[in-house]
Design an enzyme around this catalytic site. Structure first.
Site, PDB file in Angstrom:
ATOM      1  N   ARG A   1       6.484   2.566  31.674  1.00  0.00           N
ATOM      2  CA  ARG A   1       5.681   2.584  32.916  1.00  0.00           C
ATOM      3  C   ARG A   1       6.157   1.535  33.919  1.00  0.00           C
ATOM      4  O   ARG A   1       5.356   0.888  34.590  1.00  0.00           O
ATOM      5  CB  ARG A   1       4.182   2.367  32.635  1.00  0.00           C
TER       6      ARG A   1
ATOM      7  N   SER B   1      -4.317   6.844  32.353  1.00  0.00           N
ATOM      8  CA  SER B   1      -4.561   5.675  31.498  1.00  0.00           C
ATOM      9  C   SER B   1      -4.772   4.434  32.352  1.00  0.00           C
ATOM     10  O   SER B   1      -3.982   4.157  33.256  1.00  0.00           O
ATOM     11  CB  SER B   1      -3.367   5.430  30.576  1.00  0.00           C
TER      12      SER B   1
ATOM     13  N   GLU C   1      -2.321  -0.498  33.587  1.00  0.00           N
ATOM     14  CA  GLU C   1      -1.274   0.474  33.950  1.00  0.00           C
ATOM     15  C   GLU C   1      -1.494   0.913  35.401  1.00  0.00           C
ATOM     16  O   GLU C   1      -0.553   1.136  36.143  1.00  0.00           O
ATOM     17  CB  GLU C   1      -1.315   1.690  33.012  1.00  0.00           C
TER      18      GLU C   1
END
Ligand SMILES: Cc1cc2nc3c(=O)[nH]c(=O)nc-3n(C[C@H](O)[C@H](O)[C@H](O)COP(=O)(O)OP(=O)(O)OC[C@H]3O[C@@H](n4cnc5c(N)ncnc54)[C@H](O)[C@@H]3O)c2cc1C
Length: 299
Positions: free
Chosen positions: A175, A224, A295
């Protein structure tokens, strides 16, 4: 902003709007307004815009689909750039590769690739972002991520110069990418695999079905909330083990389907989400000694 108002209206061919509610520009449907929202109509427009932004020392944020963003209730006091306009939404297929512009949505990229009997992006099924956002975040899941498929990325730096970053100069990890701070992502070349459309469609169906059973895909969220820790249980498992599913602040709730998703039940504010995030981080740290890292990005 008054100066910039008149200057931009004269300079930019694309859409320019002021006090633009960012609520409708994010998947969480939360947040205040942007002082200025611009959809440049082409690269020349974008270049002129960046020159004004630099000259006036304005703050700048690029929005794709806003599906990884939490916009504060106070909004954003600078200029938001969005490339979801036809000039930045082209796809060109060449053998087993596609050149995809930043404003193309991932679902379109996947379905158009399938139409050309090309696959390899099935891991990205159900990710509601744009190509630009996916590259920046190295979007993906347990079966892969976009970074390893990228041959090159073209960006426009803040001076308005177009630069091609070749594979060797690109870094993608969980990510994360080193595209942050490099400017505006314009387009990329992605390697695909020969795969019959029907096979791709059945693989996509499988991924979507699995996500539908385990994630709150029909509710408002930003995917998320936390990254998974490098080792040990996932963020969702840690949160669930703390008994935090369905914990609620205002209209923000930890999803009962997946504890790493916070859903907006209707009228949640950014303050509600941030308060829930604090409670989760504190409880998980107290119980497991793990500091969960965000995130999503707060704007
Ligand atoms: C229901 C749901 C499921 C999700 N599932 C997943 C998943 O399985 N895997 C996953 O990785 N993510 C997932 N996400 C999160 C999100 O969809 C991805 O991170 C996606 O790649 C973000 O794309 P975006 O266009 O919405 O980017 P945005 O959220 O708009 O922006 C993300 C970042 O990219 C930057 N950016 C966007 N476009 C450009 C550009 N052209 N140039 C420079 N910077 C740019 C923004 O400034 C920001 O820093 C999910 C989200 C939702 C709502």
């Amino acid at each position: 902003m008054l100066l910039i108002n008149s200057e931009l209206k004269n300079l930019i061919k694309g859409k320019v709007s002021y006090d633009e509610p960012l609520k409708r520009r994010t998947s969480l449907r939360i947040g205040g307004s942007a002082a200025c929202w611009v959809e440049p109509s082409d690269k020349e427009d974008l270049k002129k815009l960046l020159q004004v932004i630099k000259k006036e020392a304005l703050s700048l944020k690029v929005f794709g689909k806003g599906s990884n963003l939490l916009v504060k209730d106070s909004g954003f006091s600078g200029v938001v750039i969005n490339l979801e306009t036809p000039h930045f939404q082209k796809l060109v297929f060449k053998e087993k590769r596609v050149v995809a512009e930043a404003g193309v949505s991932l679902p379109t990229l996947i379905s158009e690739s399938a139409r050309h009997d090309l696959g390899g992006l099935e891991f990205a099924a159900g990710i509601p972002g744009t190509v630009g956002g996916a590259l920046m975040m190295n979007a993906g899941g347990k079966d892969g991520s976009i970074g390893p498929l990228v041959n090159w990325v073209e960006v426009m730096n803040l001076e308005g110069d177009t630069i091609r970053l070749e594979r060797d100069n690109l870094e993608f990890s969980y990510r994360r990418s080193n595209l942050m701070g490099r400017g505006i992502i314009l387009e990329t070349e992605i390697r695909l695999q020969k795969r019959e459309a029907l096979k791709t469609l059945s693989m996509l169906k499988e991924v979507i079905l699995e996500k539908g059973m385990t994630q709150p895909i029909s509710q408002l969220s930003a995917g998320s909330i936390f990254k998974n820790p490098p080792t040990g249980p996932s963020a969702g498992e840690l949160i669930e083990q703390c008994g935090l599913k369905e914990l609620r602040v205002g209209d923000a709730e930890v999803s009962y389907r997946h504890a790493n998703f916070i859903v907006n039940l209707g009228t949640a504010t950014a303050a509600d989400i941030l308060s829930l995030i604090d409670k989760i981080q504190l409880t998980v740290f107290q119980k497991h000694g793990v500091k969960l890292e965000l995130e999503i990005e707060i704007v």
